[in-house]
Design an enzyme around this catalytic site. Structure first.
Site, PDB file in Angstrom:
ATOM      1  N   TRP A   7       0.485  -1.268  -0.122  1.00 24.63           N
ATOM      2  CA  TRP A   7      -0.261   0.013  -0.327  1.00 24.63           C
ATOM      3  C   TRP A   7       0.912   0.662  -0.313  1.00 24.63           C
ATOM      4  O   TRP A   7       0.450   2.080  -0.860  1.00 24.63           O
ATOM      5  CB  TRP A   7      -1.001  -0.386   1.576  1.00 24.63           C
ATOM      6  CG  TRP A   7      -1.947  -0.996   0.978  1.00 24.63           C
ATOM      7  CD1 TRP A   7      -1.895  -2.459   2.008  1.00 24.63           C
ATOM      8  CD2 TRP A   7      -3.267  -1.511  -0.192  1.00 24.63           C
ATOM      9  NE1 TRP A   7      -3.054  -3.617   1.437  1.00 24.63           N
ATOM     10  CE2 TRP A   7      -3.691  -2.806  -0.223  1.00 24.63           C
ATOM     11  CE3 TRP A   7      -3.607  -0.736  -1.442  1.00 24.63           C
ATOM     12  CZ2 TRP A   7      -4.576  -3.329  -0.593  1.00 24.63           C
ATOM     13  CZ3 TRP A   7      -4.434  -0.775  -1.900  1.00 24.63           C
ATOM     14  CH2 TRP A   7      -5.041  -2.612  -1.588  1.00 24.63           C
ATOM     15  N   ASP A  64      -1.444   6.646   6.373  1.00 21.44           N
ATOM     16  CA  ASP A  64      -2.445   5.622   5.952  1.00 21.44           C
ATOM     17  C   ASP A  64      -3.156   4.782   6.597  1.00 21.44           C
ATOM     18  O   ASP A  64      -2.007   3.954   7.151  1.00 21.44           O
ATOM     19  CB  ASP A  64      -2.545   5.142   5.092  1.00 21.44           C
ATOM     20  CG  ASP A  64      -3.312   4.155   3.929  1.00 21.44           C
ATOM     21  OD1 ASP A  64      -4.454   4.024   5.070  1.00 21.44           O
ATOM     22  OD2 ASP A  64      -2.816   3.328   3.243  1.00 21.44           O
ATOM     23  N   LYS A 117     -12.412  -1.714   7.347  1.00 25.33           N
ATOM     24  CA  LYS A 117     -11.984  -2.496   7.391  1.00 25.33           C
ATOM     25  C   LYS A 117     -12.582  -2.651   9.336  1.00 25.33           C
ATOM     26  O   LYS A 117     -12.710  -4.149  10.081  1.00 25.33           O
ATOM     27  CB  LYS A 117     -10.293  -3.036   7.652  1.00 25.33           C
ATOM     28  CG  LYS A 117      -9.912  -2.966   6.456  1.00 25.33           C
ATOM     29  CD  LYS A 117      -8.833  -2.443   6.258  1.00 25.33           C
ATOM     30  CE  LYS A 117      -8.349  -2.746   4.723  1.00 25.33           C
ATOM     31  NZ  LYS A 117      -8.188  -4.339   4.225  1.00 25.33           N
TER      32      LYS A 117
END
Lengths: 362, 362
Positions: free
Chosen positions: B103, B173, B197
């Site tokens: 990511w 992030d 999530k």
């Protein structure tokens, strides 16, 4: 369902009860999956079936040719206002836009950040009370595309038929009347629509794009704003709005069961007809904002003799379970949004209410 | 709830059952509203209370200072990879990024389209099996900001504490461990997280941004990609993902009821501890991918003695209702994602299964 009221809101809007009931029933655990639709992985077999089923049903419903991609994105039409020119308007190029209301204006504003926008037609001087005539539209054959808004939620106007684009790729913001009647997709290069009026709850955007348009995207675009990213990954480049797509799938099935676009188109014409007939027969008490020939079948906008009466109309309607009828401030008055899932019975109740109201106040 | 199984997927992920039950109960008609949450207008009083309540609960939960804005957006972390540099990296400027997995790499790729990216630290040569030490991080004091990924879903590593940024604005992030433990928001300039999530179902992105960062956005950005648009309009510039925000609100309430971030943090430490202890006590049969000190409490990744055994492990676990345990191809092996809402009992069942499996195959 006695606790439910009639929802005339402009969007997010009413959904078919059968869809809501199925979503509710399966919300804790999808049959055979053992997890909620709110929890399943977008890489799971269960979701694969949902998103592919949604696309397949949509293709069948609207007869979408095989040289078109169907993309499930996020950000609403507002993000498409930017994505369209970023992808298909060459830098320094020009595009033609037809102005029919607030949403077209916003689309123009974003396109101007990419290239030159030419206004191919506009009815702004008449407060957008009608769609331009064919003779009023000037198309530049060197433009990259022609953009228009199929239905104008705020002003209550709708194109009866898409404009002639004189060979330019035709791009449509169809957010507020997509799949409300038959459509010939092959006449378009790109169609986009926020989901929250005729497709699903808020949270997804559908883009139907012809393959040749995909080749226009310049290199170096933000990955998420490049249509090719989503076309190549079949809308699974990153996590899509799983639940919204699931409900959209249920809505596609529902539309097919209602006789497809022919069937729903007939019912929408009937519903809108009931309202416009009531107004036309009211001796001028109820005055539609839209001129004949431009009247929307999705958003019926009208005025009463005074703002005072309009306020009373909205208040009394709300008290009777007819919700969301206050018009947008740009037009004033009343707006009845009667999208695909809005029931005929609700329109009949509104018509009765209008007659009663006129009797008391006319 | 006997039809539900244990969902170890990396996201979208398990939600609290109490949240699912409330959403299900009210799906046809919100109490006192008479419409489904899937149908209400984002301009309605009912939704105002939901989005403002969600923000207020989030502020209370994470003690977010008043000089931070909370934005509810769409497009996931993937769109933030572009929005962050487009807004806060001056054109031609430079930014520092720490590489700890796939990511972070994607974030770097998008930032490079805006300016110069300097890799302030990386553990790629060790297949991202750990978080860099403080001594390995090199920060350029002239950079616009320092970006890092708080938890790496694929590799199963997590920062125990945010990196020192030497005065640079810190950007995180936090998609995969947001609100899984106490956080000092005042140490950050910008935190972003996809909802799917720890916050809600897929379909929303939360951005927590310090006011001074808002002043950095250059003129001429696409309206939807400018943080100022959403800050000014309190996330109502266009139609937000109404249902996702509604569920997020229920999740915020649930978290407050679970003892807030302290309470959930204790439970997450307990759950992860059970798994890592089981592995550490397995005599090397189960080998965590992450090195001690970098072990994620959200995504527990591990290998078995052979790929054959790993396949069997996943197959037998799935048959017993332990779903989603197959690791990402970049690491192989097993991944157990145990976000906030994943129940302790599910972890215990997995630990028992692991012991049994080792007994039979060890």
């Amino acid at each position: 369902m006695t606790s439910r009221i009639f929802n005339f809101a402009a969007g997010p809007a009413v959904l078919p009860e059968a869809v809501l009931e199925e979503a509710q029933r399966d919300l804790l655990a999808l049959p055979g999956v053992g997890m909620s639709i709110l929890e399943i992985s977008h890489r799971s077999k269960a979701f694969d079936e949902i998103i592919q089923g949604c696309e397949a049903d949509m293709r069948r419903l609207a007869n979408i040719p095989s040289n078109y991609q169907v993309l499930f994105l996020q950000g609403g039409a507002s993000l498409q206002f930017s994505m369209v020119p970023m992808n298909i308007l060459p830098v320094g190029g020009k595009a033609d836009y037809i102005l029919t209301g607030s949403w077209s204006k916003k689309a123009v504003k974003e396109a101007q950040k990419v290239g030159t926008v030419q206004i191919a037609g506009s009815t702004e001087s008449e407060n957008f009370s009608r769609i331009p005539e064919a003779s009023e539209i000037r198309i530049d054959p060197d433009s990259a595309y022609l953009h228009f808004t199929t239905n104008n939620t705020i002003f209550g106007t709708e194109w009866e038929k898409e404009p002639e684009s004189a060979g330019l790729p035709l791009v449509a913001d169809a957010s507020s009347d997509i799949f409300s009647r038959p459509i010939d997709v092959s006449r378009y290069a790109l169609i986009y629509a926020g989901a929250q009026k005729n497709l699903a709850p808020a949270g997804a955007t559908v883009v139907i794009i012809r393959d040749d348009m995909l080749a226009r995207s310049p290199k170096g675009l933000p990955t998420m704003l490049d249509y090719n990213t989503h076309a190549k990954e079949r809308s699974l480049y990153n996590t899509p709005p799983v639940f919204t797509i699931y409900v959209m799938r249920l809505v596609m099935k529902w539309l097919l069961g209602e006789g497809g676009l022919e069937g729903i188109g007939r019912r929408n014409a009937e519903k809108a007809g009931l309202l416009y007939d009531a107004m036309d027969g009211s001796g001028g008490f109820f005055r539609p904002h839209a001129r004949p020939g431009s009247r929307s079948k999705m958003n019926v906008t009208f005025r009463l003799p005074s703002e005072d009466l309009e306020k009373r109309f909205v208040a009394e309607a709300t008290a009777q379970g007819l919700d969301g009828l206050k018009g947008h401030r740009s037009v004033g008055g009343i707006r009845a949004s009667i999208y695909n899932a809005f029931p005929v019975v609700g329109v009949n109740v509104l018509v009765s209410f209008m007659r009663e109201f006129q009797k008391k106040n006319g």
